[in-house]
Design a protein around this motif. Structure first.
Motif: not given
Length: 224
Positions: A94, A115, A178
């Protein structure tokens, strides 16, 4: 009565727990179309994992972020990306990073990361940066001039930009929340779409003469 309150509280806690554990994972690529035949499955939401016992230092390593990118282009900037495609070990973690180089008066045009939230640190130069809030907050521009050592955050999904307002080169490093935050450059997506979006529709949407829209589409098509 205490027993009723306890049962009610327990039921609410159970419901909250079930909701918390039943969410979908965040998308890690633009599209991931479901199929019924598993034999034809190629992609997962993210990337396939290798045997952890086979991991090596190179899986977690990237070199070259100290090297300036080529800014000799129409917008006068260059983005060097370090995401899961460059560092396989980022898979499921992430996080990712980019280096952005700006020529004098170069810009990183209005874009969005569908994202990931971005936090940007200016290493050299002076940048005018900003993002625009959603319709819900009246499309408010949040903007600031940044100098060396300054930090600015662009919330996930917000359209944002950076502009080198100095007479010398500028450099920034950014981290994103992300492993593959994605990027949608607004003008390229709208006017450079393939096949092209109907110019009459775009003319009305942007309140532009249709010939202006066609001219913009021709320019973006020639550079893509």
């Amino acid at each position: 009565m205490k027993g009723v309150h306890f049962l009610l509280g327990f039921a609410l806690l159970a419901l909250a727990s079930s909701l918390a554990s039943a969410y979908d994972p965040s998308p890690l690529q633009d599209i991931c179309v479901a199929i019924d035949d598993l034999k034809n499955g190629v992609f997962v939401n993210g990337k396939f994992c290798k045997d952890p016992k086979l991991a090596k230092p190179e899986d977690f390593f990237f070199t070259g972020l100290d090297k300036p990118g080529n800014t000799a282009n129409q917008v006068g900037s260059n983005v060097t990306t370090v995401n899961v495609d460059q560092i396989p070990g980022l898979n499921t973690l992430g996080i990712s990073a980019v280096r952005i180089d700006y020529a004098p008066y170069g810009q990183n045009p209005p874009h969005t990361h569908p994202r990931g939230t971005e936090i940007l640190v200016v290493l050299e130069g002076t940048l005018l940066v900003g993002f625009v809030t959603s319709n819900q907050l009246n499309n408010t521009l949040i903007s600031k001039v940044l100098n060396k050592g300054d930090v600015f955050v662009f919330p996930i999904g917000m359209i944002h930009f950076q502009f080198n307002i100095g007479k010398t080169d500028a450099v920034a490093i950014a981290a994103l929340s992300s492993q593959n935050p994605g990027v949608i450059t607004i003008a390229n997506s709208i006017f450079g779409a393939k096949p092209p979006i109907n110019p009459d529709f775009l003319g009305r949407a942007f309140q532009l003469d249709v010939n202006v829209v066609k001219s913009l589409q021709a320019k973006f098509w020639s550079t893509n």
